[in-house]
Design an enzyme around this catalytic site. Structure first.
Site, PDB file in Angstrom:
ATOM      1  N   VAL A 159      -3.471  -7.387  -2.616  1.00  0.00           N
ATOM      2  CA  VAL A 159      -3.093  -8.236  -1.469  1.00  0.00           C
ATOM      3  C   VAL A 159      -4.198  -9.230  -1.088  1.00  0.00           C
ATOM      4  O   VAL A 159      -3.947 -10.166  -0.338  1.00  0.00           O
ATOM      5  CB  VAL A 159      -2.701  -7.414  -0.213  1.00  0.00           C
ATOM      6  N   THR A 183       1.162   3.326  -2.507  1.00  0.00           N
ATOM      7  CA  THR A 183       0.731   4.279  -3.546  1.00  0.00           C
ATOM      8  C   THR A 183       0.171   5.569  -2.959  1.00  0.00           C
ATOM      9  O   THR A 183      -0.214   6.464  -3.694  1.00  0.00           O
ATOM     10  CB  THR A 183      -0.321   3.635  -4.473  1.00  0.00           C
ATOM     11  N   SER A 238      -4.205  -0.094  14.407  1.00  0.00           N
ATOM     12  CA  SER A 238      -4.926   1.174  14.577  1.00  0.00           C
ATOM     13  C   SER A 238      -5.405   1.293  16.013  1.00  0.00           C
ATOM     14  O   SER A 238      -5.632   0.279  16.687  1.00  0.00           O
ATOM     15  CB  SER A 238      -6.140   1.218  13.646  1.00  0.00           C
ATOM     16  N   TYR A 262     -14.486  -2.748  10.873  1.00  0.00           N
ATOM     17  CA  TYR A 262     -13.125  -2.208  10.718  1.00  0.00           C
ATOM     18  C   TYR A 262     -12.355  -2.377  12.023  1.00  0.00           C
ATOM     19  O   TYR A 262     -11.206  -2.836  12.017  1.00  0.00           O
ATOM     20  CB  TYR A 262     -13.167  -0.731  10.294  1.00  0.00           C
ATOM     21  N   GLY A 305       0.826  -1.214   0.000  1.00  0.00           N
ATOM     22  CA  GLY A 305       0.000   0.000   0.000  1.00  0.00           C
ATOM     23  C   GLY A 305       0.848   1.248   0.000  1.00  0.00           C
ATOM     24  O   GLY A 305       0.598   2.195   0.748  1.00  0.00           O
ATOM     25  N   VAL A 338      -5.131   9.988  11.009  1.00  0.00           N
ATOM     26  CA  VAL A 338      -4.083  10.406  10.062  1.00  0.00           C
ATOM     27  C   VAL A 338      -4.784  10.887   8.796  1.00  0.00           C
ATOM     28  O   VAL A 338      -5.597  10.147   8.223  1.00  0.00           O
ATOM     29  CB  VAL A 338      -3.153   9.221   9.689  1.00  0.00           C
ATOM     30  N   PHE A 386      -7.732   7.796   3.428  1.00  0.00           N
ATOM     31  CA  PHE A 386      -8.484   6.812   4.210  1.00  0.00           C
ATOM     32  C   PHE A 386      -9.986   7.122   4.293  1.00  0.00           C
ATOM     33  O   PHE A 386     -10.829   6.253   4.044  1.00  0.00           O
ATOM     34  CB  PHE A 386      -7.866   6.776   5.614  1.00  0.00           C
TER      35      PHE A 386
HETATM   36  P1  NDP Z   1      -4.847   5.350   2.040  1.00  0.00           P
HETATM   37  O1  NDP Z   1      -6.212   5.073   1.497  1.00  0.00           O
HETATM   38  O2  NDP Z   1      -4.252   6.678   1.777  1.00  0.00           O
HETATM   39  O3  NDP Z   1      -3.828   4.231   1.560  1.00  0.00           O
HETATM   40  C1  NDP Z   1      -4.179   2.885   1.561  1.00  0.00           C
HETATM   41  C2  NDP Z   1      -3.145   2.080   0.802  1.00  0.00           C
HETATM   42  O4  NDP Z   1      -3.527   0.689   0.857  1.00  0.00           O
HETATM   43  C3  NDP Z   1      -3.056   2.485  -0.657  1.00  0.00           C
HETATM   44  O5  NDP Z   1      -1.706   2.536  -1.047  1.00  0.00           O
HETATM   45  C4  NDP Z   1      -3.774   1.346  -1.375  1.00  0.00           C
HETATM   46  O6  NDP Z   1      -3.182   1.121  -2.639  1.00  0.00           O
HETATM   47  C5  NDP Z   1      -3.482   0.161  -0.458  1.00  0.00           C
HETATM   48  N1  NDP Z   1      -4.467  -0.895  -0.635  1.00  0.00           N
HETATM   49  C6  NDP Z   1      -5.769  -0.885  -0.289  1.00  0.00           C
HETATM   50  N2  NDP Z   1      -6.370  -2.027  -0.679  1.00  0.00           N
HETATM   51  C7  NDP Z   1      -5.410  -2.773  -1.299  1.00  0.00           C
HETATM   52  C8  NDP Z   1      -5.409  -4.035  -1.934  1.00  0.00           C
HETATM   53  N3  NDP Z   1      -6.518  -4.791  -2.013  1.00  0.00           N
HETATM   54  N4  NDP Z   1      -4.251  -4.493  -2.474  1.00  0.00           N
HETATM   55  C9  NDP Z   1      -3.128  -3.733  -2.400  1.00  0.00           C
HETATM   56  N5  NDP Z   1      -3.067  -2.529  -1.820  1.00  0.00           N
HETATM   57  C10 NDP Z   1      -4.199  -2.051  -1.281  1.00  0.00           C
HETATM   58  O7  NDP Z   1      -4.988   5.107   3.624  1.00  0.00           O
HETATM   59  P2  NDP Z   1      -3.912   5.153   4.803  1.00  0.00           P
HETATM   60  O8  NDP Z   1      -2.581   5.460   4.296  1.00  0.00           O
HETATM   61  O9  NDP Z   1      -4.472   5.995   5.859  1.00  0.00           O
HETATM   62  O10 NDP Z   1      -4.001   3.644   5.313  1.00  0.00           O
HETATM   63  C11 NDP Z   1      -2.873   2.786   5.405  1.00  0.00           C
HETATM   64  C12 NDP Z   1      -3.068   1.841   6.579  1.00  0.00           C
HETATM   65  O11 NDP Z   1      -3.126   2.605   7.777  1.00  0.00           O
HETATM   66  C13 NDP Z   1      -4.352   1.015   6.545  1.00  0.00           C
HETATM   67  O12 NDP Z   1      -4.062  -0.298   7.000  1.00  0.00           O
HETATM   68  C14 NDP Z   1      -5.256   1.737   7.546  1.00  0.00           C
HETATM   69  O13 NDP Z   1      -6.215   0.888   8.110  1.00  0.00           O
HETATM   70  C15 NDP Z   1      -4.225   2.182   8.562  1.00  0.00           C
HETATM   71  N6  NDP Z   1      -4.612   3.270   9.439  1.00  0.00           N
HETATM   72  C16 NDP Z   1      -4.995   4.484   8.920  1.00  0.00           C
HETATM   73  C17 NDP Z   1      -5.342   5.503   9.777  1.00  0.00           C
HETATM   74  C18 NDP Z   1      -5.831   6.824   9.285  1.00  0.00           C
HETATM   75  O14 NDP Z   1      -6.430   7.579  10.090  1.00  0.00           O
HETATM   76  N7  NDP Z   1      -5.604   7.199   8.038  1.00  0.00           N
HETATM   77  C19 NDP Z   1      -5.240   5.323  11.234  1.00  0.00           C
HETATM   78  C20 NDP Z   1      -4.858   4.011  11.653  1.00  0.00           C
HETATM   79  C21 NDP Z   1      -4.528   3.030  10.780  1.00  0.00           C
HETATM   80  P3  NDP Z   1      -3.981   0.886  -4.029  1.00  0.00           P
HETATM   81  O15 NDP Z   1      -5.249   1.645  -3.950  1.00  0.00           O
HETATM   82  O16 NDP Z   1      -3.003   1.355  -5.057  1.00  0.00           O
HETATM   83  O17 NDP Z   1      -4.187  -0.587  -4.093  1.00  0.00           O
HETATM   84  C1  8X3 Z   2      -7.996   4.651  11.375  1.00  0.00           C
HETATM   85  C2  8X3 Z   2      -8.256   5.544  12.541  1.00  0.00           C
HETATM   86  O1  8X3 Z   2     -10.001   6.219  14.237  1.00  0.00           O
HETATM   87  O2  8X3 Z   2     -10.567   6.456  11.887  1.00  0.00           O
HETATM   88  O3  8X3 Z   2      -7.718   3.352  11.776  1.00  0.00           O
HETATM   89  O4  8X3 Z   2     -10.463   4.274  12.902  1.00  0.00           O
HETATM   90  S1  8X3 Z   2      -9.901   5.618  12.892  1.00  0.00           S
END
Ligand code: NDP
Ligand code: 8X3
Length: 250
Positions: A59, A13, A138, A151, A11, A184, A188
């Site tokens: 994935v 990208t 998370s 989630y 992930g 963050v 998301f």
């Molecule tokens: P983004 O949506 O910005 O990024 C998500 C990434 O996951 C992208 O690069 C996407 O790539 C990849 N992804 C999603 N589904 C697939 C798939 N099926 N196969 C391969 N790659 C995949 O979100 P975040 O950066 O915020 O999220 C990253 C991680 O952090 C996640 O696990 C999320 O649950 C976790 N997280 C996020 C928080 C937040 O508040 N933002 C807080 C806590 C945890 P592509 O679309 O190119 O496949």
């Molecule tokens: C992402 C943070 O609080 O939106 O895991 O679930 S929250």
């Protein structure tokens, strides 16, 4: 150029994964950047040239994930750091009204995808006696919040699966870290609300959220710690956030 080692970031990208990939390259790693969005991966490749290998796969597909790792070029095979970051939330409905396709996507990506990569990469780390697995959990895995149901469940599973792996490799030099971010600002919430930008923006209103770079800093701290130090878990919250459901907006 001498490199510190090879890291794989799933992930990569956007958001946290992209920030981790950039931070690792700055720290001297060569990075295998994965995701489904080929054009984003190609852009990163243009930017980083030999320091980055783009690897496009979903994935959720166990065969694709295994083949992607097995088919790595010879000089990219010795992965030292695996950042299991790919993941998503979909929806915020009460559980009894949830969309089953959303549930499947979250469970298949956040839990099964993380497991597929772990299964493909960790045996090589064990054979070489070197490796660090960083799983992105998370605050949502610590306790459920309203509408978080499935989630939150996937992230609670990531916590248990990470703890389990740490136990399984405890007799080896491998280290296992769980990072638990709070709010963050990335793509998301856009993903969670199926592209509803105003609803996504409201999530970060009245609070200074974390950035992907803040989480990348924590990741690099854990990865760069001396070999005898295992950062098992870090909960990283925005200053005005106390838990998944306590957020004080100004
Ligand atoms: P983004 O949506 O910005 O990024 C998500 C990434 O996951 C992208 O690069 C996407 O790539 C990849 N992804 C999603 N589904 C697939 C798939 N099926 N196969 C391969 N790659 C995949 O979100 P975040 O950066 O915020 O999220 C990253 C991680 O952090 C996640 O696990 C999320 O649950 C976790 N997280 C996020 C928080 C937040 O508040 N933002 C807080 C806590 C945890 P592509 O679309 O190119 O496949
Ligand atoms: C992402 C943070 O609080 O939106 O895991 O679930 S929250």
């Amino acid at each position: 150029m001498t490199y510190n080692g090879i890291a794989m970031v799933t992930g990569a990208t956007g958001g946290i994964g992209e920030a981790c990939a950039r931070r690792l390259i700055s720290a001297g790693y060569r990075v295998i950047a994965t995701g489904r969005n080929r054009s984003r991966l190609d852009a990163l490749k243009r930017e980083y040239a030999d320091a980055l290998l783009p690897l496009a796969f979903d994935v959720r597909d166990s065969r694709e994930a295994a083949q992607a790792v097995a088919g790595l070029p010879e000089d990219w095979r010795r992965i030292d750091v695996l950042v299991n970051n790919a993941g998503l939330a979909l929806g915020l409905e009460p559980e009894y009204e949830g969309d089953i396709a959303d549930w499947d996507a979250m469970i298949d990506t956040n839990i099964k995808g993380l497991l597929y990569l772990t299964r493909a990469v960790v045996p090589g780390m064990l054979a070489r006696g070197k490796g660090h697995i960083v799983n992105i959990g998370s605050v949502a895995g610590d306790a459920a919040y309203a509408g978080g149901n499935v989630y939150c469940g996937t992230k609670a599973a990531v916590k248990a699966i990470t703890d389990g792996l740490r136990i399984d490799v405890a007799g080896s030099p491998l280290r296992v870290t769980l990072l638990k971010p709070g709010l963050v600002e990335t793509n998301f919430s856009e993903v969670r609300f199926h592209g509803d930008s105003s609803r996504a923006a409201a999530v970060y209103k009245g609070i200074e959220p974390l950035t992907g770079d803040d989480i990348a800093d924590a990741m690099l701290y854990a990865v760069s710690a001396p070999a005898h130090v295992q950062v098992a878990e870090m909960l990283i919250l925005a200053t005005h956030q106390a838990s998944g459901s306590v957020i004080v907006r100004q």
